[in-house]
Motif scaffolding. Structure first.
Motif, PDB file in Angstrom:
ATOM      1  N   ILE A  59       0.845  -1.192   0.000  1.00  0.00           N
ATOM      2  CA  ILE A  59       0.000   0.000   0.000  1.00  0.00           C
ATOM      3  C   ILE A  59       0.880   1.242   0.000  1.00  0.00           C
ATOM      4  O   ILE A  59       1.809   1.357   0.809  1.00  0.00           O
ATOM      5  N   ILE A  60       0.593   2.154  -0.921  1.00  0.00           N
ATOM      6  CA  ILE A  60       1.267   3.454  -0.993  1.00  0.00           C
ATOM      7  C   ILE A  60       0.235   4.518  -0.635  1.00  0.00           C
ATOM      8  O   ILE A  60      -0.792   4.629  -1.290  1.00  0.00           O
ATOM      9  N   LYS A  61       0.488   5.275   0.416  1.00  0.00           N
ATOM     10  CA  LYS A  61      -0.467   6.326   0.811  1.00  0.00           C
ATOM     11  C   LYS A  61       0.052   7.685   0.373  1.00  0.00           C
ATOM     12  O   LYS A  61       1.180   8.076   0.680  1.00  0.00           O
ATOM     13  N   VAL A  62      -0.793   8.396  -0.351  1.00  0.00           N
ATOM     14  CA  VAL A  62      -0.425   9.709  -0.866  1.00  0.00           C
ATOM     15  C   VAL A  62      -0.767  10.793   0.157  1.00  0.00           C
ATOM     16  O   VAL A  62      -1.838  10.776   0.762  1.00  0.00           O
ATOM     17  N   ILE A  63       0.157  11.722   0.331  1.00  0.00           N
ATOM     18  CA  ILE A  63      -0.101  12.937   1.095  1.00  0.00           C
ATOM     19  C   ILE A  63       0.013  14.105   0.131  1.00  0.00           C
ATOM     20  O   ILE A  63       1.067  14.338  -0.463  1.00  0.00           O
TER      21      ILE A  63
END
Length: 218
Positions: free
Chosen positions: A102-106
C-alpha cells in the motif's frame, strides 16, 4: 533512486518501459482522470504484463472494488490518492492480499500544518503502509504538472521511504540535493507526455539517465 511512470494507457509504451527497466508502472483506476486506464486497456492486458511492480491508483474508491481490481489485474501495489483515513487503510490491509503493498499519498498545498497533521495520523500505520507518496495538492488528484515546495519535506519527520511526485522534470531534479531525506523513488507523469496517457519515451529515457548521473553527484 527508482522511477515510477504513472498514467500509462498504451500497451506498446508499457512494454518498452519494461524493456528499459523502469521500476514502477502506474495505472489510474479513477474514472474522472483523462488517464483512466480502463478506457484503453483490459484487466487481462494489465495482468499479462511481465512486471512485478504494477501500481493501481485509486481515489476514494470502495475497499471491495479495490480488492476486486487488484486481484483481477494482478496488481502489486495499491496507491491511495484520495481522502482515505486510518480506519480505511487498516481495513484494506486486513482484506488485501498480504503480498500487495500500500502506498499512501499525502497531498501538499500551502498549509504546512495540514501536512504535519496528516503525517501524525499515518505514523501509527507503519505496518500497514509500504511507502508514502508526496504530491502537489489539487482538485483533480494529480497530473497537474506543478511542483510543491520540496523544502517542506525538510521540516517534517518522514516515517517511511517515499515517492516524490508533482511536476518533476529534467529541469528541477538537481534540487533533490537540497533534501535531507532523499526520495526512494520519483513519480513522473504529465511532464513526460505528448498528451494525457501518451508518453514521450525518449524523454523518459533521458530522465532515467539523468537521474543516474545526478544521484552519483549527490
Amino acid at each position: 533512486m527508482k522511477i515510477k511512470v504513472c498514467g500509462l494507457t498504451k500497451i506498446n509504451q508499457i512494454e518498452e518501459l519494461i524493456s528499459f527497466k523502469i521500476d514502477f508502472l502506474g495505472f489510474i483506476f479513477y474514472e474522472k482522470s483523462p488517464r483512466f486506464v480502463l478506457n484503453h486497456l483490459t484487466y487481462n492486458e494489465i495482468k499479462s504484463l511481465d512486471s512485478h511492480s504494477k501500481v493501481g491508483v485509486f481515489v476514494n474508491e470502495k475497499i471491495e472494488k479495490i480488492i476486486e481490481i487488484s486481484e483481477t489485474a494482478d496488481l502489486n501495489f495499491i496507491q491511495l490518492h484520495g481522502d482515505e483515513n486510518e480506519n480505511f487503510i487498516v481495513e484494506l490491509r486486513q482484506k488485501l492480499n498480504p503480498k500487495t503493498g500500500i502506498i499512501k499519498v499525502i497531498r501538499i498545498g500551502n498549509q504546512f500544518s495540514e501536512v504535519k497533521n496528516q503525517l501524525e495520523k499515518i505514523s501509527n500505520l507503519k505496518s500497514e503502509i509500504s511507502y508514502l507518496l508526496f504530491d502537489t495538492d489539487s482538485k483533480v488528484f494529480g497530473g497537474t504538472g506543478k511542483s510543491f515546495d520540496w523544502q517542506i519535506l525538510n521540516k517534517i519527520e518522514i516515517p517511511k521511504p517515499y515517492f516524490l511526485s508533482g511536476g518533476i522534470s529534467l529541469e528541477n531534479i538537481e534540487n533533490l540535493k537540497n533534501l535531507n531525506q532523499k526520495p526512494f523513488a520519483l513519480d513522473i507523469n504529465s511532464k513526460f507526455e505528448i498528451e494525457p496517457g501518451n508518453k514521450n519515451l525518449e524523454k523518459i529515457k533521458d530522465f532515467k539517465n539523468s537521474i543516474k548521473n545526478e544521484f552519483i553527484k549527490i
